[in-house]
Design a protein around this motif. Structure first.
Motif, short mmCIF file in Angstrom:
data_model
loop_
_atom_site.label_atom_id
_atom_site.label_comp_id
_atom_site.label_asym_id
_atom_site.label_seq_id
_atom_site.Cartn_x
_atom_site.Cartn_y
_atom_site.Cartn_z
N ALA A 79 55.01 99.26 44.56
CA ALA A 79 56.02 98.46 43.46
C ALA A 79 55.91 99.81 42.37
CB ALA A 79 54.72 97.45 43.15
N PHE A 87 54.28 93.35 37.82
CA PHE A 87 55.55 93.23 38.88
C PHE A 87 56.00 92.06 38.50
CE2 PHE A 87 52.44 95.90 40.77
CZ PHE A 87 52.72 96.91 40.86
N GLU A 93 59.18 90.50 39.72
CA GLU A 93 60.47 90.53 41.23
C GLU A 93 59.69 90.33 42.10
OE1 GLU A 93 63.73 93.31 40.80
OE2 GLU A 93 63.75 92.92 38.63
N ASP A 116 57.89 92.30 43.92
CA ASP A 116 56.97 92.82 44.42
C ASP A 116 55.17 91.90 44.06
OD1 ASP A 116 58.08 93.33 42.43
OD2 ASP A 116 57.69 95.83 42.06
N TRP A 171 62.63 98.76 45.66
CA TRP A 171 62.30 97.64 45.54
C TRP A 171 63.17 96.62 45.04
CZ3 TRP A 171 58.77 101.79 42.85
CH2 TRP A 171 59.84 101.85 41.95
N GLU A 172 64.20 98.15 44.37
CA GLU A 172 65.89 98.08 44.05
C GLU A 172 66.97 96.73 45.43
OE1 GLU A 172 68.84 96.98 42.21
OE2 GLU A 172 67.20 98.11 41.47
N GLN A 187 65.03 94.34 47.48
CA GLN A 187 65.32 92.95 46.83
C GLN A 187 66.31 92.12 46.50
OE1 GLN A 187 63.74 90.62 49.71
NE2 GLN A 187 64.95 89.03 47.88
#
Length: 348
Positions: free
Chosen positions: A12, A50, A52, A54, A279-280, A282
């Motif tokens: 993250a 965080f 999203e 994550d 993280w992009e 998801q």
């Protein structure tokens, strides 16, 4: 990069705005008073940014920790990264802030020196903490000179490298294949031009025009030399910045974006590529963007890294846990330390 030799930690990232702060006692308080929940658990407040997938992962780990024992209750509070940086110090000074937070080593160093964060060398001294499994250079990042003493002031939370994420539908529509993955920065810019539509409906890449330290190392001489001298005004850096100015003027990327705006441009289908962390994956999936990735290509920079390599444009986000000075020696400290052990175990 793994935080532990046997651990895949939560990937993250994000960065906090560094701000000037005034002194607090580096040792924190010594009170054993601590707020408790209705069922008698010591309440501990965590701040994180965080928002999203994550964040869901982190909250799941916190929930599992709270269920795993009956002494402590972690209250994980979502705060915008900018809000953490703007308000944390004031709240910690008054004793009304978070008990521990996550941020990078650069911010953590300043806040450790001025006393906003209390160092955690005693956590590393505990042979049962599992810190002997941490990778040495990861720990080096949070080892600081505090009042003449070498102290370890943070606990690894997550490391994640950047990559180029691209819209596979746009890639195919532009006639590009796997053979067109760029191997140099100049090739990346050329691919972005091919992915740009002249009517302004599609940009080749969503490229923020801030946070360029890796790009200036990969394509120029960097902001500083390895011996700490300012090198921003070199001819190599100027040539690179002039090239990128022309790229923006050509309409191949929206200008004036930060990383959040760049990701939104990619996730909305406005831009065909973006450079960001894992993280992009998801986030793009949630937005219905068909996507894949390839490595950030090297440039022709002259900056030499400690291992002798040069030309790399790959950045990374390294986050750590930090205990705020309002905790002191209260009952909260051991609960936070227990969470650090839990968080960095193999399963998590």
């Amino acid at each position: 990069m793994r935080i532990k030799k046997s651990t895949k930690a939560l990937a993250a990232a994000a960065s906090l705005a560094m701000m000037a702060t005034v002194g607090l006692s580096a040792c924190g308080g010594s009170s054993n008073d601590a707020e408790t929940t209705a069922d008698g658990k010591v309440k501990i407040t965590m701040w994180h940014g965080f928002s999203e997938a994550d964040g869901k992962t982190l909250e799941s780990i916190v929930k599992d920790f709270n269920k795993s024992q009956d002494k402590y209750e972690i209250d994980a509070q979502l705060q915008p990264w900018s809000t953490i940086g703007e308000t944390m110090v004031t709240k910690v000074t008054s004793g009304d802030g978070p008990d521990f937070v996550t941020t990078g080593a650069d911010n953590g160093q300043g806040w450790s020196i001025d006393g906003t964060f209390q160092c955690v060398t005693d956590f590393y001294d505990d042979k049962d903490s599992g810190t002997d499994e941490y990778i040495e250079n990861v720990v080096d990042q949070i080892t600081f000179n505090i009042d003449g003493s070498e102290e370890k002031c943070g606990v690894p939370m997550g490391y994640a490298p950047t990559a180029v994420w691209y819209n596979t539908d746009m890639w195919k529509a532009a006639g590009l294949t796997d053979a067109d993955y760029p191997q140099t920065w100049d090739e990346l810019l050329e691919v972005a031009k091919k992915l740009t539509k002249s009517d302004g409906s599609q940009y080749g890449i969503a490229l923020p025009d801030l946070g360029w330290a890796p790009f200036l190392k990969g394509n120029g001489t960097g902001i500083y030399t390895t011996d700490g001298k300012v090198s921003i005004n070199t001819k190599e850096n100027k040539a690179f910045l002039e090239k990128m100015r022309d790229f923006y003027k050509g309409g191949y990327s929206v200008s004036g974006m930060d990383e959040t705006a760049a990701r939104e441009s990619f996730e909305s289908g406005q831009s065909a590529m973006v450079i960001v962390g894992p993280w992009e994956d998801q986030a793009s999936t949630d937005k219905g963007i068909n996507h894949d990735l390839f490595p950030v290509p090297n440039g022709d920079g002259t900056y030499v890294y400690p291992d002798g390599t040069k030309g790399s444009n790959t950045g990374s986000t390294g986050l750590y846990w930090w205990v705020t000075s309002q905790v002191g020696d209260s009952a909260k400290k051991q609960g936070i330390y227990d969470f650090f052990k839990f968080y960095n175990n193999h399963d998590n």
